[in-house]
Scaffold this motif. Sequence first.
Motif, PDB file in Angstrom:
ATOM      1  N   SER A  24       0.834  -1.207   0.000  1.00 38.41           N
ATOM      2  CA  SER A  24       0.000   0.000   0.000  1.00 38.41           C
ATOM      3  C   SER A  24       0.866   1.253   0.000  1.00 38.41           C
ATOM      4  CB  SER A  24      -0.984  -0.004   1.173  1.00 38.41           C
ATOM      5  OG  SER A  24      -0.349   0.212   2.392  1.00 38.41           O
ATOM      6  N   ALA A  62      -4.664   8.352   5.074  1.00 37.71           N
ATOM      7  CA  ALA A  62      -5.973   7.709   5.137  1.00 37.71           C
ATOM      8  C   ALA A  62      -6.094   6.619   4.080  1.00 37.71           C
ATOM      9  CB  ALA A  62      -7.080   8.743   4.968  1.00 37.71           C
ATOM     10  N   SER A  63      -5.589   6.883   2.882  1.00 38.16           N
ATOM     11  CA  SER A  63      -5.621   5.890   1.813  1.00 38.16           C
ATOM     12  C   SER A  63      -4.810   4.656   2.183  1.00 38.16           C
ATOM     13  CB  SER A  63      -5.094   6.518   0.526  1.00 38.16           C
ATOM     14  OG  SER A  63      -4.990   5.564  -0.490  1.00 38.16           O
ATOM     15  N   LYS A  65      -4.085   3.571   5.171  1.00 37.50           N
ATOM     16  CA  LYS A  65      -4.735   2.878   6.274  1.00 37.50           C
ATOM     17  C   LYS A  65      -5.996   2.146   5.830  1.00 37.50           C
ATOM     18  CE  LYS A  65      -4.631   4.994  10.340  1.00 37.50           C
ATOM     19  NZ  LYS A  65      -4.732   6.067  11.352  1.00 37.50           N
ATOM     20  N   GLN A  66      -6.801   2.777   4.984  1.00 38.17           N
ATOM     21  CA  GLN A  66      -8.044   2.138   4.533  1.00 38.17           C
ATOM     22  C   GLN A  66      -7.754   0.880   3.729  1.00 38.17           C
ATOM     23  OE1 GLN A  66      -9.953   5.318   2.428  1.00 38.17           O
ATOM     24  NE2 GLN A  66     -10.518   6.398   4.300  1.00 38.17           N
ATOM     25  N   ALA A  69      -5.913  -1.847   5.972  1.00 36.42           N
ATOM     26  CA  ALA A  69      -6.819  -2.421   6.970  1.00 36.42           C
ATOM     27  C   ALA A  69      -7.765  -3.432   6.326  1.00 36.42           C
ATOM     28  CB  ALA A  69      -7.607  -1.317   7.667  1.00 36.42           C
ATOM     29  N   ARG A  70      -8.330  -3.063   5.193  1.00 32.81           N
ATOM     30  CA  ARG A  70      -9.257  -3.963   4.504  1.00 32.81           C
ATOM     31  C   ARG A  70      -8.553  -5.265   4.112  1.00 32.81           C
ATOM     32  NH1 ARG A  70     -10.797  -0.619   1.006  1.00 32.81           N
ATOM     33  NH2 ARG A  70      -9.562  -1.270  -0.771  1.00 32.81           N
TER      34      ARG A  70
END
Length: 86
Positions: A24, A62-63, A65-66, A69-70
């Motif tokens: 990521s 935020a990108s 982490k999102q 996390a998913r």
Amino acid sequence: AVLDAGYGACWLKDPAVASLVEESLLHFDGDRYRLIAWCIMPNHVHVMAEIGDGYRLGEIVASWKQFSARMANRHLGRTGPFWRVD
């Protein structure tokens, strides 16, 4: 000090989860930002990056982490928050 002592969920010690996080980080490297250095610890991540014009650090984080996390929750067979937010 608490993070460095290894407290909390240490999902990132799983090489597959750490790899998902690294993927990521690398996804928009050279486009939205330039990664200078990063270190994935068992329970947190350190990143040094140069942010590109027109992009905001908060949106980039935020990108990361999102997405991570998913994917990590899917790998771990769990749901709910992955990253701690204070």
